[in-house]
Each structure stands twice: as structure tokens, then as C-alpha cells.
Design a protein around this motif. Structure first.
Motif, PDB file in Angstrom:
ATOM      1  N   PRO A   1      36.569  32.551  23.863  1.00  0.00           N
ATOM      2  CA  PRO A   1      35.355  33.027  23.214  1.00  0.00           C
ATOM      3  C   PRO A   1      35.258  32.307  21.901  1.00  0.00           C
ATOM      4  O   PRO A   1      34.128  32.240  21.365  1.00  0.00           O
ATOM      5  N   GLU A   2      36.341  32.076  21.165  1.00  0.00           N
ATOM      6  CA  GLU A   2      36.225  31.251  20.061  1.00  0.00           C
ATOM      7  C   GLU A   2      35.327  30.015  19.998  1.00  0.00           C
ATOM      8  O   GLU A   2      34.337  29.650  19.396  1.00  0.00           O
ATOM      9  N   TRP A   3      35.452  29.288  21.050  1.00  0.00           N
ATOM     10  CA  TRP A   3      34.647  28.126  21.285  1.00  0.00           C
ATOM     11  C   TRP A   3      33.273  28.431  21.798  1.00  0.00           C
ATOM     12  O   TRP A   3      32.372  27.667  21.109  1.00  0.00           O
ATOM     13  N   LEU A   4      33.224  29.362  22.488  1.00  0.00           N
ATOM     14  CA  LEU A   4      31.679  29.750  22.779  1.00  0.00           C
ATOM     15  C   LEU A   4      30.793  30.417  21.779  1.00  0.00           C
ATOM     16  O   LEU A   4      29.654  30.347  21.777  1.00  0.00           O
ATOM     17  N   ALA A   5      31.406  30.960  20.771  1.00  0.00           N
ATOM     18  CA  ALA A   5      31.065  31.400  19.533  1.00  0.00           C
ATOM     19  C   ALA A   5      30.177  30.270  18.752  1.00  0.00           C
ATOM     20  O   ALA A   5      29.446  30.751  17.769  1.00  0.00           O
ATOM     21  N   MET A   6      30.821  29.171  18.743  1.00  0.00           N
ATOM     22  CA  MET A   6      30.350  28.211  17.848  1.00  0.00           C
ATOM     23  C   MET A   6      29.047  27.624  18.346  1.00  0.00           C
ATOM     24  O   MET A   6      28.721  27.612  19.508  1.00  0.00           O
TER      25      MET A   6
ATOM     26  N   GLU B   1      26.601  22.000  17.920  1.00  0.00           N
ATOM     27  CA  GLU B   1      27.016  21.093  16.720  1.00  0.00           C
ATOM     28  C   GLU B   1      28.193  21.556  16.225  1.00  0.00           C
ATOM     29  O   GLU B   1      29.134  20.639  15.954  1.00  0.00           O
ATOM     30  N   GLU B   2      28.508  22.726  16.264  1.00  0.00           N
ATOM     31  CA  GLU B   2      29.939  23.036  15.502  1.00  0.00           C
ATOM     32  C   GLU B   2      31.202  22.733  16.451  1.00  0.00           C
ATOM     33  O   GLU B   2      32.032  22.288  16.065  1.00  0.00           O
ATOM     34  N   ARG B   3      30.628  22.916  17.741  1.00  0.00           N
ATOM     35  CA  ARG B   3      31.769  22.300  18.715  1.00  0.00           C
ATOM     36  C   ARG B   3      31.930  21.134  18.789  1.00  0.00           C
ATOM     37  O   ARG B   3      33.213  20.468  18.651  1.00  0.00           O
ATOM     38  N   VAL B   4      31.105  19.984  18.616  1.00  0.00           N
ATOM     39  CA  VAL B   4      30.978  18.798  18.632  1.00  0.00           C
ATOM     40  C   VAL B   4      32.079  18.385  17.264  1.00  0.00           C
ATOM     41  O   VAL B   4      32.811  17.615  17.389  1.00  0.00           O
ATOM     42  N   ASN B   5      31.670  18.726  16.069  1.00  0.00           N
ATOM     43  CA  ASN B   5      32.291  18.542  15.065  1.00  0.00           C
ATOM     44  C   ASN B   5      33.854  18.943  14.910  1.00  0.00           C
ATOM     45  O   ASN B   5      34.559  18.155  14.650  1.00  0.00           O
ATOM     46  N   ALA B   6      34.069  20.278  15.519  1.00  0.00           N
ATOM     47  CA  ALA B   6      35.401  20.711  15.606  1.00  0.00           C
ATOM     48  C   ALA B   6      36.112  19.879  16.675  1.00  0.00           C
ATOM     49  O   ALA B   6      37.441  19.520  16.296  1.00  0.00           O
TER      50      ALA B   6
ATOM     51  N   ILE C   1      40.039  15.204  18.612  1.00  0.00           N
ATOM     52  CA  ILE C   1      40.240  13.837  19.035  1.00  0.00           C
ATOM     53  C   ILE C   1      40.868  12.948  17.658  1.00  0.00           C
ATOM     54  O   ILE C   1      41.603  12.136  18.037  1.00  0.00           O
ATOM     55  N   SER C   2      40.517  13.515  16.489  1.00  0.00           N
ATOM     56  CA  SER C   2      41.134  12.730  15.441  1.00  0.00           C
ATOM     57  C   SER C   2      42.733  12.681  15.290  1.00  0.00           C
ATOM     58  O   SER C   2      43.503  11.890  15.091  1.00  0.00           O
ATOM     59  N   ALA C   3      43.279  13.974  16.024  1.00  0.00           N
ATOM     60  CA  ALA C   3      44.734  14.077  15.926  1.00  0.00           C
ATOM     61  C   ALA C   3      45.161  13.302  17.183  1.00  0.00           C
ATOM     62  O   ALA C   3      46.312  12.656  16.955  1.00  0.00           O
ATOM     63  N   ILE C   4      44.452  13.194  18.319  1.00  0.00           N
ATOM     64  CA  ILE C   4      44.905  12.318  19.172  1.00  0.00           C
ATOM     65  C   ILE C   4      45.073  10.732  19.028  1.00  0.00           C
ATOM     66  O   ILE C   4      45.967  10.033  19.174  1.00  0.00           O
TER      67      ILE C   4
ATOM     68  N   GLU D   1      49.508  21.050  19.126  1.00  0.00           N
ATOM     69  CA  GLU D   1      49.427  21.530  17.622  1.00  0.00           C
ATOM     70  C   GLU D   1      47.871  21.434  17.242  1.00  0.00           C
ATOM     71  O   GLU D   1      47.754  21.613  15.773  1.00  0.00           O
ATOM     72  N   THR D   2      46.923  21.439  17.887  1.00  0.00           N
ATOM     73  CA  THR D   2      45.552  21.724  17.618  1.00  0.00           C
ATOM     74  C   THR D   2      44.879  22.904  18.133  1.00  0.00           C
ATOM     75  O   THR D   2      45.503  23.549  19.113  1.00  0.00           O
ATOM     76  N   PRO D   3      43.703  23.346  17.684  1.00  0.00           N
ATOM     77  CA  PRO D   3      43.154  24.379  17.927  1.00  0.00           C
ATOM     78  C   PRO D   3      42.695  24.219  19.457  1.00  0.00           C
ATOM     79  O   PRO D   3      42.191  25.319  20.176  1.00  0.00           O
ATOM     80  N   PHE D   4      42.547  23.297  20.225  1.00  0.00           N
ATOM     81  CA  PHE D   4      42.093  22.974  21.389  1.00  0.00           C
ATOM     82  C   PHE D   4      42.805  23.919  22.126  1.00  0.00           C
ATOM     83  O   PHE D   4      42.802  24.354  23.356  1.00  0.00           O
ATOM     84  N   TRP D   5      44.380  23.999  22.156  1.00  0.00           N
ATOM     85  CA  TRP D   5      45.520  24.569  22.882  1.00  0.00           C
ATOM     86  C   TRP D   5      45.606  26.015  22.619  1.00  0.00           C
ATOM     87  O   TRP D   5      45.883  26.453  21.693  1.00  0.00           O
TER      88      TRP D   5
END
Length: 121
Positions: A20-25, A28-33, A39-42, A86-90
Motif C-alpha cells: 500500500p505505501e508504494w501504491l499511495a505514491m 513520479e514519486e515512485r520513480v524518484n523513490a 537503485i542508488s544503494a545498489i 536495508e532499503t524501503p524496497f524490502w
């Protein structure tokens, strides 16, 4: 050492479901997040990994996306998973439904056979 004697890359099929947190964005917010938090952490913490995304939400309610990873070796794959955790992805943006990890044509290498495939590589 010839290419025949090097370890095969590790391929991981990461079956994920949007949260739900992802879908609420907004899109544009999803791409930025994704770019700034995942991706920057990877890119900063891993080497030898490549990926592709597949949308499956049109055909499945249990798995909405498949993220296919190829890593040069098991160590690169394990580091990738550590970084992703370690990212919000997980478990914030996505639920990890399953991980299917293998090496292409492993049976052929094990038994010294030519791979059986419809496409030659």
C-alpha cells in the motif's frame, strides 16, 4: 581460464507484490523513490549485478512484478540481497513473495551435456 571453466552467473527471479505505501505514491514519486532509495544503494554497494523488471499485475494478484537479477557469482548476489534488505524496497514498498535462484543449464554442466534450449546463446 576459458569461459567453459568459469563459474556460471547466478540468476534470481524475485517474485514481488506491491504494498500500500508504494501504491499511495504518484508515478513520479515512485520513480524518484526507487532511483534515490533503492537503485542508488545498489550502485553504491554492489558490483557484478544486472537486472530487468517484468510487470505481472495484469495476470496475477499474488505476484505483481518479477525482478530478474543476474549476478556474477553467489557473493555478488548475497551482497545484493543484503543491500536490498536495508532499503524501503524490502517489506515497505514490496513484499518479497518468493526468490527462485539458479544457474542456467546447470544440468548440462553437471552431466557434460549440450544444453537443451530453443534459443542458442
Amino acid at each position: 581460464m576459458s569461459a567453459e571453466h568459469t563459474a556460471p552467473p547466478v540468476t534470481a527471479f524475485m517474485l514481488i507484490k506491491t504494498m500500500p505505501e508504494w501504491l499511495a505514491m504518484t508515478p513520479e514519486e515512485r520513480v524518484n523513490a526507487f532511483a534515490t532509495e533503492v537503485i542508488s544503494a545498489i550502485k553504491a554497494k554492489t558490483t557484478g549485478v544486472r537486472s530487468r523488471f517484468y510487470d505481472t499485475e495484469f495476470y496475477s494478484t499474488r505476484v505483481t512484478d518479477v525482478w530478474v537479477w543476474e549476478a556474477d557469482d553467489h557473493e555478488a548476489y548475497q551482497l545484493l540481497i543484503d543491500v536490498l534488505r536495508e532499503t524501503p524496497f524490502w517489506d515497505r514498498y514490496f513484499e518479497i513473495v518468493d526468490l527462485l535462484v539458479g544457474t542456467e543449464n546447470g544440468y548440462a554442466r553437471t552431466y557434460g551435456l549440450d544444453p537443451v534450449a530453443t534459443i542458442s546463446t
